[in-house]
Design a protein around this motif. Structure first.
Motif, PDB file in Angstrom:
ATOM      1  N   LEU A  56      13.579  15.762  56.573  1.00  0.00           N
ATOM      2  CA  LEU A  56      12.419  15.221  55.854  1.00  0.00           C
ATOM      3  C   LEU A  56      12.781  14.022  54.979  1.00  0.00           C
ATOM      4  O   LEU A  56      11.929  13.505  54.254  1.00  0.00           O
ATOM      5  CB  LEU A  56      11.766  16.311  54.996  1.00  0.00           C
ATOM      6  CG  LEU A  56      11.201  17.514  55.755  1.00  0.00           C
ATOM      7  CD1 LEU A  56      10.545  18.494  54.784  1.00  0.00           C
ATOM      8  CD2 LEU A  56      10.200  17.076  56.818  1.00  0.00           C
ATOM      9  N   GLY A 294       4.621  18.237  52.054  1.00  0.00           N
ATOM     10  CA  GLY A 294       5.193  17.241  52.948  1.00  0.00           C
ATOM     11  C   GLY A 294       4.531  17.097  54.302  1.00  0.00           C
ATOM     12  O   GLY A 294       5.205  16.705  55.260  1.00  0.00           O
ATOM     13  N   ARG A 297       5.080  13.644  55.799  1.00  0.00           N
ATOM     14  CA  ARG A 297       6.441  13.463  56.315  1.00  0.00           C
ATOM     15  C   ARG A 297       6.591  14.134  57.674  1.00  0.00           C
ATOM     16  O   ARG A 297       7.160  13.565  58.608  1.00  0.00           O
ATOM     17  CB  ARG A 297       7.469  14.054  55.344  1.00  0.00           C
ATOM     18  CG  ARG A 297       7.587  13.338  54.012  1.00  0.00           C
ATOM     19  CD  ARG A 297       8.574  14.086  53.112  1.00  0.00           C
ATOM     20  NE  ARG A 297       8.593  13.592  51.755  1.00  0.00           N
ATOM     21  CZ  ARG A 297       9.503  12.764  51.258  1.00  0.00           C
ATOM     22  NH1 ARG A 297      10.488  12.340  52.031  1.00  0.00           N
ATOM     23  NH2 ARG A 297       9.444  12.368  49.998  1.00  0.00           N
ATOM     24  N   ALA A 372      12.257  12.085  59.112  1.00  0.00           N
ATOM     25  CA  ALA A 372      11.057  11.429  58.606  1.00  0.00           C
ATOM     26  C   ALA A 372      11.383  10.116  57.905  1.00  0.00           C
ATOM     27  O   ALA A 372      10.494   9.282  57.704  1.00  0.00           O
ATOM     28  CB  ALA A 372      10.323  12.362  57.640  1.00  0.00           C
TER      29      ALA A 372
END
Length: 394
Positions: A56, A294, A297, A372
């Motif tokens: 991430l 997230g 992401r 990401a």
């Protein structure tokens, strides 16, 4: 009389054999934070890294670094003792409660590393006379945990449910434990967890899932592979690592409260080690918030995965089926895989060659890992370079 062997000469000969077979490993020194645009001590220019498990892009996240900084001012540098002596701080407790809530479990136990979690959990649950049933390509920590337990170690072919069912049915062990990666670290595929859980319940077995590579990535809000499949059962024991998608360090085991209490009392790798610095727990609490929030992401990461797979048309090398950030390209020969890795390096792309014993003999590969934090342009550049290198070696 046995001939004397100089142990140092023996080691040197062994290193020579590793060189000859293309299996010697060497470290590279990174001189920047963990990020796609990386610099290394052994090369002059920048390189784009496609090898970190920072799925991430949180390893260099300023909010986490700031939380660790604040934690160091609040708690100091170290814990001073094991968790069961005086090294369990209020922030450790808050982290464990947050991890349990996040994964939908009763309780969680925070370990210093994922390796320590696996080698602690398995011997605590089973021993001599019991049986462990393990996928043949499980991570080394699961293999070592099984061997340390002294239980009968029964391996089944990769994701072969029929073979596992037969081995479970034939076993007369009083306690049975099925162990599997959630996402297999070298293939990138996801274990058939609903079917594995059904077998565990049918044969009164535990199911231990090592979700090192699914936690933070799979499932609603990144809650992991159990949430990905919507699974819940008292027979489930869930291990997640915190040094990959969470961007920091450590691991945890979550499950029924009685299971966690038992591990607290019996997992030797938990009991007999100094507690992790409490400042890391502060950083991890922030990381969990970022994982939960997230979705953007993860959407970008999934778009990169789809773009990479759609764009990469290979003729001789094999892109393995994977819907996760781990995208392996199997080349086969050890030296050939090393050569391709070195050619990518010359092009400013860092993709290590993975060779036996990490992967089966004859399946040396490039382990491409997407994050990401990567851009579309970086992924397109990797696709174009791979296709050009394969064509050049035809």
């Amino acid at each position: 009389m046995a001939e004397h062997i100089d142990p140092l000469d023996e080691l040197r000969a062994g290193l020579g054999e590793l060189d000859a077979s293309g299996l010697r490993r060497r470290r590279r020194i990174v001189t920047t934070p963990c990020q796609p645009d990386t610099r290394l001590a052994d090369r002059a220019g920048p390189i784009v890294a496609f090898c970190s498990n920072d799925y991430l892009g949180l390893a260099a996240e300023p909010a986490i670094a700031e939380a660790v900084r604040r934690g160091s001012l609040r708690w100091g540098s170290g814990s001073g003792a094991s968790h069961l002596v005086s090294g369990h701080y209020a922030v450790h407790e808050a982290l464990e409660q947050r991890l349990a809530t996040f994964t939908g479990m009763d309780a969680a136990l925070y370990f210093s590393t994922g390796y320590m979690a696996n080698i602690g959990v398995m011997p605590a649950l089973v021993g001599r006379g019991d049986a462990i049933f393990a996928d043949k390509v499980n991570h080394a920590s699961l293999v070592d945990g099984a061997l340390l337990s002294r239980a009968e170690f029964i391996r089944y072919p990769h994701c072969d449910l029929a073979a596992l069912e037969g081995r479970l049915a034939a076993s007369r062990a009083p306690r049975k434990l099925i162990v599997t990666d959630g996402v297999f670290s070298m293939d990138g595929d996801i274990a058939p967890l609903p079917q594995l859980l059904a077998l565990a319940e049918a044969h009164q077995a535990w199911l231990l899932v090592d979700d090192a590579h699914g936690f933070g990535v799979l499932g609603p809000q990144g809650r992991g592979c159990l949430a990905h499949f919507g699974l819940a059962s008292p027979r489930l024991i869930y291990m997640g690592t915190l040094g990959k998608a969470a961007g920091l360090s450590g691991a945890f085991v979550a499950g029924q409260r009685d299971v966690i209490d038992w591990l607290l009392n019996k997992a030797r790798s938990y009991i007999f080690t100094t507690g992790a610095p409490p400042m890391l727990a502060d950083g991890l609490l922030t990381a969990l918030d970022l994982i939960e929030q997230g979705d953007e992401r993860r959407a970008h990461l999934n778009a990169l995965i789809a773009r990479f797979r759609a764009g990469l048309g290979l003729r001789r090398w094999q892109l393995l089926p994977s819907e996760t950030p781990i995208q392996p390209v199997v080349i086969g020969d050890n030296h050939a895989a090393l050569a391709v890795s070195q050619a990518l390096d010359a092009e400013g792309l860092w993709v290590p060659a993975i060779r036996p014993p990490t992967v089966p003999k004859g399946s040396a590969r490039l382990r491409i890992v997407l994050s990401a934090a990567h851009s579309i342009e970086q992924v397109d550049r990797l696709v174009d370079t791979l296709q050009r290198l394969e064509a050049a070696q035809a």
